[in-house]
Design an enzyme around this catalytic site. Structure first.
Site, short mmCIF file in Angstrom:
data_model
loop_
_atom_site.label_atom_id
_atom_site.label_comp_id
_atom_site.label_asym_id
_atom_site.label_seq_id
_atom_site.Cartn_x
_atom_site.Cartn_y
_atom_site.Cartn_z
N HIS A 193 25.79 82.73 38.49
CA HIS A 193 26.82 83.10 38.72
C HIS A 193 28.13 82.26 38.77
O HIS A 193 29.00 82.05 39.83
CB HIS A 193 27.11 84.18 39.89
CG HIS A 193 27.80 85.30 39.70
ND1 HIS A 193 28.98 85.68 40.27
CD2 HIS A 193 27.94 86.49 38.83
CE1 HIS A 193 29.55 86.84 40.01
NE2 HIS A 193 28.60 87.24 39.03
N HIS A 228 27.61 85.86 51.32
CA HIS A 228 26.93 85.63 50.21
C HIS A 228 25.85 86.42 50.06
O HIS A 228 25.89 87.38 50.00
CB HIS A 228 26.90 84.05 50.11
CG HIS A 228 26.72 83.58 49.02
ND1 HIS A 228 26.74 83.94 47.68
CD2 HIS A 228 26.33 82.10 48.28
CE1 HIS A 228 26.58 83.29 46.48
NE2 HIS A 228 26.42 81.98 47.16
N ILE A 262 32.67 95.46 55.45
CA ILE A 262 31.47 96.12 54.93
C ILE A 262 30.59 95.38 53.97
O ILE A 262 31.27 95.00 52.81
CB ILE A 262 32.09 97.60 54.28
CG1 ILE A 262 33.22 98.13 55.24
CG2 ILE A 262 30.95 98.64 54.05
CD1 ILE A 262 32.70 98.88 56.49
N HIS A 267 34.61 91.32 46.35
CA HIS A 267 34.20 89.86 45.46
C HIS A 267 35.19 88.97 45.43
O HIS A 267 36.28 89.47 45.49
CB HIS A 267 33.51 90.37 44.00
CG HIS A 267 32.64 89.47 43.52
ND1 HIS A 267 33.22 88.35 42.91
CD2 HIS A 267 31.36 89.18 43.74
CE1 HIS A 267 32.30 87.44 42.42
NE2 HIS A 267 31.09 87.91 42.81
N ASP A 318 25.03 93.15 45.50
CA ASP A 318 24.17 93.34 46.50
C ASP A 318 23.92 94.78 47.22
O ASP A 318 22.87 94.95 47.53
CB ASP A 318 24.35 92.53 47.86
CG ASP A 318 24.27 90.99 47.54
OD1 ASP A 318 23.03 90.76 47.13
OD2 ASP A 318 24.96 90.23 47.90
N ARG A 362 34.88 65.04 45.26
CA ARG A 362 35.27 64.39 46.72
C ARG A 362 36.82 65.07 46.37
O ARG A 362 37.42 64.26 46.09
CB ARG A 362 35.26 63.16 46.66
CG ARG A 362 35.11 62.33 48.11
CD ARG A 362 36.62 62.79 48.64
NE ARG A 362 36.69 62.02 50.07
CZ ARG A 362 37.71 62.31 50.98
NH1 ARG A 362 38.81 63.45 50.40
NH2 ARG A 362 38.01 61.62 51.86
C1 LIG Z 1 25.96 87.93 45.56
C2 LIG Z 1 27.32 87.92 46.28
O1 LIG Z 1 27.49 86.83 47.10
S1 LIG Z 1 28.27 88.94 46.31
C3 LIG Z 1 29.32 89.10 47.55
C4 LIG Z 1 28.64 88.94 48.89
N1 LIG Z 1 29.00 89.57 50.10
C5 LIG Z 1 29.43 90.54 50.57
O2 LIG Z 1 29.04 91.75 50.28
C6 LIG Z 1 30.31 90.43 51.95
C7 LIG Z 1 31.70 91.36 52.16
N2 LIG Z 1 32.60 91.13 51.32
C8 LIG Z 1 33.58 90.02 51.70
O3 LIG Z 1 33.43 89.52 52.76
C9 LIG Z 1 34.31 89.68 50.53
O4 LIG Z 1 34.78 90.86 49.67
C10 LIG Z 1 33.79 88.46 49.95
C11 LIG Z 1 33.49 87.33 50.71
C12 LIG Z 1 32.81 88.62 48.95
C13 LIG Z 1 35.15 87.86 49.01
O5 LIG Z 1 36.10 87.49 49.83
P1 LIG Z 1 37.46 87.27 49.26
O6 LIG Z 1 37.69 86.66 48.25
O7 LIG Z 1 38.18 86.45 50.49
O8 LIG Z 1 37.96 88.62 49.14
P2 LIG Z 1 39.66 89.35 48.76
O9 LIG Z 1 40.53 88.34 48.51
O10 LIG Z 1 39.30 90.14 47.54
O11 LIG Z 1 39.81 90.21 49.95
C14 LIG Z 1 41.07 90.99 49.85
C15 LIG Z 1 41.10 91.94 51.21
O12 LIG Z 1 40.14 92.90 51.22
C16 LIG Z 1 39.39 92.79 52.50
N3 LIG Z 1 37.78 92.90 52.03
C17 LIG Z 1 37.36 92.10 51.06
N4 LIG Z 1 35.93 92.71 51.22
C18 LIG Z 1 35.87 93.36 52.25
C19 LIG Z 1 35.01 94.13 52.66
N5 LIG Z 1 33.54 94.03 52.00
N6 LIG Z 1 35.09 95.11 53.70
C20 LIG Z 1 36.20 95.09 54.33
N7 LIG Z 1 37.36 94.30 54.00
C21 LIG Z 1 36.92 93.74 52.72
C22 LIG Z 1 39.41 91.54 52.79
O13 LIG Z 1 39.55 91.29 54.21
C23 LIG Z 1 41.00 91.13 52.51
O14 LIG Z 1 41.97 91.77 53.49
P3 LIG Z 1 43.08 91.08 54.04
O15 LIG Z 1 44.16 90.85 52.56
O16 LIG Z 1 43.72 92.05 54.77
O17 LIG Z 1 42.92 89.73 54.81
O1 LIG Z 2 30.24 84.56 42.54
C1 LIG Z 2 30.16 84.74 43.92
O2 LIG Z 2 31.21 84.29 44.62
C2 LIG Z 2 29.09 85.56 44.47
C3 LIG Z 2 28.31 86.26 43.64
O3 LIG Z 2 28.60 87.32 43.21
C4 LIG Z 2 27.03 85.61 43.36
O4 LIG Z 2 26.90 84.18 43.64
O5 LIG Z 2 26.22 86.00 42.59
#
Ligand SMILES: CC(=O)SCCNC(=O)CCNC(=O)[C@H](O)C(C)(C)COP(=O)(O)OP(=O)(O)OC[C@H]1O[C@@H](n2cnc3c(N)ncnc32)[C@H](O)[C@@H]1OP(=O)(O)O
Ligand SMILES: O=C([O-])CC(=O)C(=O)O
Length: 381
Positions: A193, A228, A262, A267, A318, A362
Site C-alpha cells: 500500500h 494502522h 471508530i 483513510h 480492516d 532526513r
Molecule cells: C490498513 C490501514 O492501516 S487502514 C487505516 C486503519 N485505521 C483505522 O481504521 C483507525 C480509524 N481511522 C482513523 O483514525 C483515520 O481515518 C486514519 C488514521 C485512518 C486517517 O486519518 P486522517 O488522514 O487524519 O483522516 P482524515 O483527514 O480523513 O480525517 C477527517 C476527519 O474525519 C475524522 N475521522 C476520520 N476517521 C475517523 C474514524 N474512524 N472515526 C471517527 N472520526 C474519524 C477525523 O477525526 C477528522 O475529523 P476532524 O476534521 O474533525 O479532525
Molecule cells: O495506506 C495507509 O495509510 C494505510 C493502509 O491502508 C495500508 O497500509 O494498507
C-alpha cells in the site's frame, strides 16, 4: 469530485502528518489514483485477488513481474524449504508469556531471527525477505499454540500455499479449500500500500543502509498501532460488543458524540471508499451465510451504513476483515499478525527499491520551541 477509487481532487491538505506530500518515487504501487483504486506493479488489486495467488503477488513485488508456471513452482519449493524455525528461536518464543501482545511476539521473532541468520550484505536481500515470508506463520502459531494450548507444534507443513500452511499450523489440520482461498485473498489485499506508515518506517530504516531484519522489525512496531494495522483487532473488539444492528447504531452514535475514533473506518488517502473493502466484504457475507449465523455480518453492515449516512466515512480494508477472520475461527489477537505475514512482501519490496536508488531520508522540522537562552546555574533555578 470523487471517482470509484475513493480519490478526490479537492481534499484539504495540511502539513500535519505529511499528508498529500510526495516523499519519494515507487514502481510498486498506486493508491487512490483515478480509474483504479489500488494497483501493484500496474495490476489492479481486484484482478490479482480474482486471478492470482499470494505467492504470485509476492513474486511480483520482489521481481517486478508475475511468474510463469515454472518460476512459480520453483519459488514455492524455495519458500516451502524455509518454513521451519531454528531451535533457538523456538526457545525464545517459549519464553514469551501468554499475556504478551502477539505483535510484540512478531517483532521479537523477526528481530531474533535477524541475530541467527543475519543479512550479511544486500546480495542476500531476497533470501532474507523470503525467509521472513516463510517463517512468519510459524513464529505466530508456534508461540500462540505453545502459550495458549501447551503444544509444541511442528513448524513445517507440506501445505501447498502459505495461506494453507498458516491455517494448518493454527488449527492442527488442513483447512477447507474455501478457507484457504479466503486467507489467500486476504493476504493479497494486505500485501502492499505505497507509503503507508509502516512501509515508510521500513524505507527510512533502509535509507540508513541498515539490514532487512531491522527494517521489518521497525515496520512491525509501526503496524501494531490501532490507527494502522491494529484497527482490524480494534474493529472486532467493537463489533462483538454490539448485540444487534440497531444496538450498533445506538452505540456508534454515542461513540461519535464522545468524539471517539471508530476503528476500521476512514483513510489517509482514499476519500469515499477503499477498494479492498468490497472484496473482503463479499467473503464475509459468503462465510456468514455458510456459517448459518449472519449476526456479525449484519451488525457490520449496519455499522457501515450508519457511518456513511452520518459522517460520510467508509470502511477501510480492516473493517470486514474482522468478521471474515472471526467466521474462520481465527482468534482476534492474531488478526494484526496475519497482516504482518502479508505486508512483509510490501515492506521488503520497498526496502529493496529504496536501496536501489538511496539517499538517506532526513526531513527538516519547523522549530516552535523557546528563543535562544543561557543555562541558569542549578542552585539559581
Ligand atoms: C490498513 C490501514 O492501516 S487502514 C487505516 C486503519 N485505521 C483505522 O481504521 C483507525 C480509524 N481511522 C482513523 O483514525 C483515520 O481515518 C486514519 C488514521 C485512518 C486517517 O486519518 P486522517 O488522514 O487524519 O483522516 P482524515 O483527514 O480523513 O480525517 C477527517 C476527519 O474525519 C475524522 N475521522 C476520520 N476517521 C475517523 C474514524 N474512524 N472515526 C471517527 N472520526 C474519524 C477525523 O477525526 C477528522 O475529523 P476532524 O476534521 O474533525 O479532525
Ligand atoms: O495506506 C495507509 O495509510 C494505510 C493502509 O491502508 C495500508 O497500509 O494498507
Amino acid at each position: 469530485m470523487s471517482d470509484n477509487s475513493g480519490n478526490t481532487a479537492d481534499k484539504k491538505l495540511s502539513g500535519a502528518g505529511l499528508r498529500g506530500q510526495s516523499a519519494g518515487e515507487t514502481k510498486l504501487c498506486t493508491v487512490g489514483k483515478s480509474g483504479s483504486g489500488l494497483t501493484y506493479c500496474g495490476y489492479d488489486v481486484a484482478d490479482l485477488a480474482e486471478n492470482a495467488t499470494f505467492e504470485e503477488v509476492a513474486y511480483l513485488l520482489f521481481n517486478g513481474e508475475l511468474p510463469n508456471s515454472a518460476q512459480l513452482a520453483q519459488y514455492k519449493v524455495e519458500l516451502k524449504a524455509m518454513r521451519d524455525l531454528p531451535q533457538a528461536l523456538k526457545e525464545v518464543l517459549q519464553r514469551i508469556p501468554k499475556s504478551a501482545h502477539p505483535m510484540d511476539v512478531m517483532r521479537t521473532g523477526c528481530s531474533f531471527l535477524g541475530n541467527l541468520e543475519p543479512e550479511a550484505d544486500f546480495s542476500q536481500q531476497n533470501t532474507a525477505a523470503n525467509r521472513l515470508l516463510s517463517a512468519f506463520p510459524a513464529i505466530m502459531c508456534y508461540w500462540y499454540r505453545y502459550s495458549h494450548e501447551g503444544i509444541e507444534i511442528d513448524c513445517h507443513s507440506e501445505e501447498d500455499s502459505l495461506a494453507g500452511h498458516f491455517l494448518r499450523l493454527l488449527k492442527g489440520e488442513t483447512a477447507s479449500a474455501q478457507h484457504q482461498r479466503v486467507m489467500d485473498v486476504s493476504l493479497i489485499l494486505y500485501a502492499e500500500h505505497e507509503f503507508n506508515a509502516s512501509t515508510f518506517t521500513a524505507r527510512v530504516c533502509a535509507s540508513t543502509l541498515s539490514d532487512m531484519f531491522s527494517c521489518v522489525t521497525g515496520a512491525i512496531g509501526t503496524l501494531r498501532g490501532p490507527l494502522h494495522g491494529g484497527a482490524n483487532e480494534a474493529a472486532m473488539d467493537m463489533i462483538e460488543q454490539f448485540s444487534s444492528p440497531s444496538d450498533a447504531k445506538i452505540q456508534m452514535a454515542g461513540m461519535l458524540e464522545r468524539k471517539e475514533k471508530i476503528m476500521g473506518f476512514g483513510h489517509a488517502v482514499y476519500r469515499t471508499s477503499d477498494p479492498r473493502n468490497v472484496i473482503i466484504k463479499q467473503w464475509s457475507e459468503k462465510l456468514a451465510k455458510e456459517n448459518g449465523n449472519t449476526a456479525l455480518y449484519d451488525i457490520s453492515v449496519a455499522c457501515e451504513e450508519y457511518m456513511w449516512d452520518t459522517k460520510k466515512l467508509f470502511c477501510n480494508a480492516d473493517f470486514f476483515h474482522a468478521s471474515t477472520y472471526n467466521y474462520m475461527g481465527i482468534p482476534t489477537k492474531l488478526f494484526t499478525p496475519i497482516f504482518v505475514c502479508s505486508r512483509l512482501t510490501g515492506w521488503a519490496a520497498h526496502v529493496m527499491e529504496q536501496r536501489s536508488n538511496n539517499r538517506i531520508i532526513r526531513p527538516s522540522a519547523d522549530y516552535i520551541g523557546s528563543a535562544p537562552r543561557v543555562v541558569t546555574p542549578i542552585n539559581e533555578r
